[in-house]
Design a protein around this motif. Structure first.
Motif, PDB file in Angstrom:
ATOM      1  N   VAL A  38      46.702  27.926  41.342  1.00 25.84           N
ATOM      2  CA  VAL A  38      47.260  28.855  42.335  1.00 25.84           C
ATOM      3  C   VAL A  38      46.416  30.124  42.410  1.00 25.84           C
ATOM      4  O   VAL A  38      46.053  30.576  43.505  1.00 25.84           O
ATOM      5  CB  VAL A  38      48.734  29.208  41.996  1.00 25.84           C
ATOM      6  N   SER A  39      46.072  30.695  41.255  1.00 26.23           N
ATOM      7  CA  SER A  39      45.301  31.945  41.274  1.00 26.23           C
ATOM      8  C   SER A  39      43.895  31.725  41.828  1.00 26.23           C
ATOM      9  O   SER A  39      43.372  32.579  42.543  1.00 26.23           O
ATOM     10  CB  SER A  39      45.254  32.591  39.886  1.00 26.23           C
ATOM     11  N   ASP A  40      43.278  30.571  41.551  1.00 22.70           N
ATOM     12  CA  ASP A  40      41.934  30.322  42.083  1.00 22.70           C
ATOM     13  C   ASP A  40      41.969  30.074  43.586  1.00 22.70           C
ATOM     14  O   ASP A  40      41.079  30.539  44.305  1.00 22.70           O
ATOM     15  CB  ASP A  40      41.261  29.152  41.369  1.00 22.70           C
ATOM     16  N   VAL A  41      42.969  29.375  44.061  1.00 21.51           N
ATOM     17  CA  VAL A  41      43.075  29.167  45.514  1.00 21.51           C
ATOM     18  C   VAL A  41      43.252  30.509  46.217  1.00 21.51           C
ATOM     19  O   VAL A  41      42.633  30.768  47.249  1.00 21.51           O
ATOM     20  CB  VAL A  41      44.219  28.183  45.860  1.00 21.51           C
ATOM     21  N   MET A  42      44.075  31.375  45.640  1.00 19.67           N
ATOM     22  CA  MET A  42      44.208  32.725  46.207  1.00 19.67           C
ATOM     23  C   MET A  42      42.865  33.431  46.246  1.00 19.67           C
ATOM     24  O   MET A  42      42.501  34.055  47.249  1.00 19.67           O
ATOM     25  CB  MET A  42      45.205  33.551  45.381  1.00 19.67           C
ATOM     26  N   PRO A 138      31.334  42.782  30.484  1.00 19.86           N
ATOM     27  CA  PRO A 138      31.819  44.174  30.529  1.00 19.86           C
ATOM     28  C   PRO A 138      32.848  44.417  31.646  1.00 19.86           C
ATOM     29  O   PRO A 138      33.882  45.045  31.417  1.00 19.86           O
ATOM     30  CB  PRO A 138      30.544  44.995  30.755  1.00 19.86           C
ATOM     31  N   ALA A 139      32.587  43.874  32.825  1.00 22.50           N
ATOM     32  CA  ALA A 139      33.518  44.074  33.944  1.00 22.50           C
ATOM     33  C   ALA A 139      34.833  43.337  33.711  1.00 22.50           C
ATOM     34  O   ALA A 139      35.915  43.875  33.977  1.00 22.50           O
ATOM     35  CB  ALA A 139      32.876  43.607  35.250  1.00 22.50           C
ATOM     36  N   LEU A 140      34.756  42.108  33.200  1.00 20.03           N
ATOM     37  CA  LEU A 140      35.974  41.332  32.962  1.00 20.03           C
ATOM     38  C   LEU A 140      36.811  41.960  31.848  1.00 20.03           C
ATOM     39  O   LEU A 140      38.040  42.002  31.938  1.00 20.03           O
ATOM     40  CB  LEU A 140      35.633  39.875  32.636  1.00 20.03           C
ATOM     41  N   TRP A 141      36.160  42.476  30.813  1.00 20.36           N
ATOM     42  CA  TRP A 141      36.907  43.131  29.746  1.00 20.36           C
ATOM     43  C   TRP A 141      37.568  44.410  30.264  1.00 20.36           C
ATOM     44  O   TRP A 141      38.715  44.714  29.923  1.00 20.36           O
ATOM     45  CB  TRP A 141      36.017  43.418  28.534  1.00 20.36           C
ATOM     46  N   THR A 142      36.869  45.159  31.106  1.00 23.08           N
ATOM     47  CA  THR A 142      37.470  46.350  31.717  1.00 23.08           C
ATOM     48  C   THR A 142      38.688  45.952  32.546  1.00 23.08           C
ATOM     49  O   THR A 142      39.755  46.577  32.446  1.00 23.08           O
ATOM     50  CB  THR A 142      36.445  47.087  32.593  1.00 23.08           C
ATOM     51  N   ASP A 143      38.547  44.891  33.351  1.00 28.90           N
ATOM     52  CA  ASP A 143      39.692  44.382  34.119  1.00 28.90           C
ATOM     53  C   ASP A 143      40.840  44.030  33.177  1.00 28.90           C
ATOM     54  O   ASP A 143      42.001  44.340  33.439  1.00 28.90           O
ATOM     55  CB  ASP A 143      39.314  43.114  34.905  1.00 28.90           C
ATOM     56  N   SER A 144      40.502  43.368  32.079  1.00 26.78           N
ATOM     57  CA  SER A 144      41.508  42.939  31.102  1.00 26.78           C
ATOM     58  C   SER A 144      42.246  44.126  30.503  1.00 26.78           C
ATOM     59  O   SER A 144      43.476  44.123  30.413  1.00 26.78           O
ATOM     60  CB  SER A 144      40.832  42.122  29.992  1.00 26.78           C
ATOM     61  N   VAL A 145      41.502  45.130  30.086  1.00 21.58           N
ATOM     62  CA  VAL A 145      42.129  46.297  29.466  1.00 21.58           C
ATOM     63  C   VAL A 145      43.089  46.965  30.445  1.00 21.58           C
ATOM     64  O   VAL A 145      44.231  47.282  30.092  1.00 21.58           O
ATOM     65  CB  VAL A 145      41.070  47.294  28.945  1.00 21.58           C
ATOM     66  N   TRP A 146      42.648  47.154  31.674  1.00 21.65           N
ATOM     67  CA  TRP A 146      43.522  47.809  32.661  1.00 21.65           C
ATOM     68  C   TRP A 146      44.757  46.975  32.957  1.00 21.65           C
ATOM     69  O   TRP A 146      45.871  47.487  32.970  1.00 21.65           O
ATOM     70  CB  TRP A 146      42.762  48.086  33.964  1.00 21.65           C
ATOM     71  N   PHE A 147      44.564  45.698  33.216  1.00 21.82           N
ATOM     72  CA  PHE A 147      45.691  44.864  33.626  1.00 21.82           C
ATOM     73  C   PHE A 147      46.603  44.495  32.456  1.00 21.82           C
ATOM     74  O   PHE A 147      47.816  44.694  32.503  1.00 21.82           O
ATOM     75  CB  PHE A 147      45.193  43.588  34.318  1.00 21.82           C
ATOM     76  N   TYR A 173      47.581  36.913  39.154  1.00 24.32           N
ATOM     77  CA  TYR A 173      46.697  37.996  39.592  1.00 24.32           C
ATOM     78  C   TYR A 173      45.428  38.030  38.741  1.00 24.32           C
ATOM     79  O   TYR A 173      44.317  38.009  39.262  1.00 24.32           O
ATOM     80  CB  TYR A 173      47.405  39.357  39.521  1.00 24.32           C
ATOM     81  N   PHE A 174      45.581  38.075  37.409  1.00 23.87           N
ATOM     82  CA  PHE A 174      44.402  38.214  36.559  1.00 23.87           C
ATOM     83  C   PHE A 174      43.503  36.980  36.643  1.00 23.87           C
ATOM     84  O   PHE A 174      42.282  37.092  36.538  1.00 23.87           O
ATOM     85  CB  PHE A 174      44.790  38.491  35.100  1.00 23.87           C
ATOM     86  N   GLY A 175      44.099  35.811  36.852  1.00 21.28           N
ATOM     87  CA  GLY A 175      43.297  34.595  37.021  1.00 21.28           C
ATOM     88  C   GLY A 175      42.383  34.683  38.218  1.00 21.28           C
ATOM     89  O   GLY A 175      41.269  34.154  38.216  1.00 21.28           O
ATOM     90  N   SER A 176      42.841  35.376  39.264  1.00 24.27           N
ATOM     91  CA  SER A 176      41.956  35.545  40.418  1.00 24.27           C
ATOM     92  C   SER A 176      40.782  36.456  40.050  1.00 24.27           C
ATOM     93  O   SER A 176      39.665  36.265  40.527  1.00 24.27           O
ATOM     94  CB  SER A 176      42.713  36.056  41.639  1.00 24.27           C
ATOM     95  N   LEU A 177      41.017  37.432  39.153  1.00 28.27           N
ATOM     96  CA  LEU A 177      39.898  38.257  38.669  1.00 28.27           C
ATOM     97  C   LEU A 177      38.958  37.435  37.790  1.00 28.27           C
ATOM     98  O   LEU A 177      37.737  37.581  37.862  1.00 28.27           O
ATOM     99  CB  LEU A 177      40.413  39.458  37.871  1.00 28.27           C
TER     100      LEU A 177
END
Length: 187
Positions: A38-42, A138-147, A173-177
């Protein structure tokens, strides 16, 4: 609160809860895999919308399948065993603060988890994992920390058996990131 109680009395929710009790790991794996699709299709639809071309949306089932495989084989089992271990650790070291739990999770567990995800996604596509990790971690970990710092304020206050379900729903949501980072063009 009344809506939640009414929802808990519905047949699908009761059946899911029974399945979670009788077959916890397969239930969590199936849920995780389905919600990753679902998250990947989104994410794919968002990418198509942003592409500004006249081509109609075409679902990349292979891409979604690679992500679902990750969720079923690694993500759900990892969380299934991680949360009971966390609870033992919290008790042993008398950690009660949700903020401390979130900080420990995001500093000690998130980076290796995300490293494994990016490595897997690169290998599954036949590309260089080292390059993907250097470019996207680095970007994915930043996304992870925030979310997840916000989402885990809920996670660590839920009963252990439903934590993976909560994380899977939040991961829509996070899966789409994750999909964005795993499929982003590399420099």
């Amino acid at each position: 609160m009344m809506v939640l109680r009414a929802l808990q009395r519905t047949a699908p929710v009761r059946a899911y809860a029974r399945s979670l009790e009788t077959h916890p790991l397969p239930t969590k794996c199936a849920t995780s895999g389905a919600l990753m699709v679902v998250s990947d299709v989104m994410r794919q639809k968002l990418e198509k919308r942003d592409a500004d071309d006249a081509e109609p949306f075409r679902w990349d089932a292979a891409r979604s399948s690679r992500l679902a495989l990750w969720a079923v084989v690694f993500h759900a089992p990892y969380l299934h065993w991680l949360h009971p271990w966390y609870e033992k650790m919290w008790l042993r070291y008398r950690i009660r603060s949700t903020v401390v739990k979130v900080a420990l999770d995001q500093t000690l567990m998130a980076p290796p988890f995300l490293f494994c995800f990016l490595t897997y996604s690169a290998l599954a596509e036949g590309s260089d994992p080292g390059h993907r990790v250097r470019e996207q971690l680095p970007a994915l970990w930043t996304d992870s920390v925030w979310f997840w710092s916000l989402a885990h304020c809920v996670t660590f206050n839920l009963p252990v058996p439903v934590r993976v379900l909560w994380q899977d729903v939040a991961r829509i949501y996070f899966g789409s990131l994750m999909s964005l980072r795993a499929n982003a063009p590399l420099a």
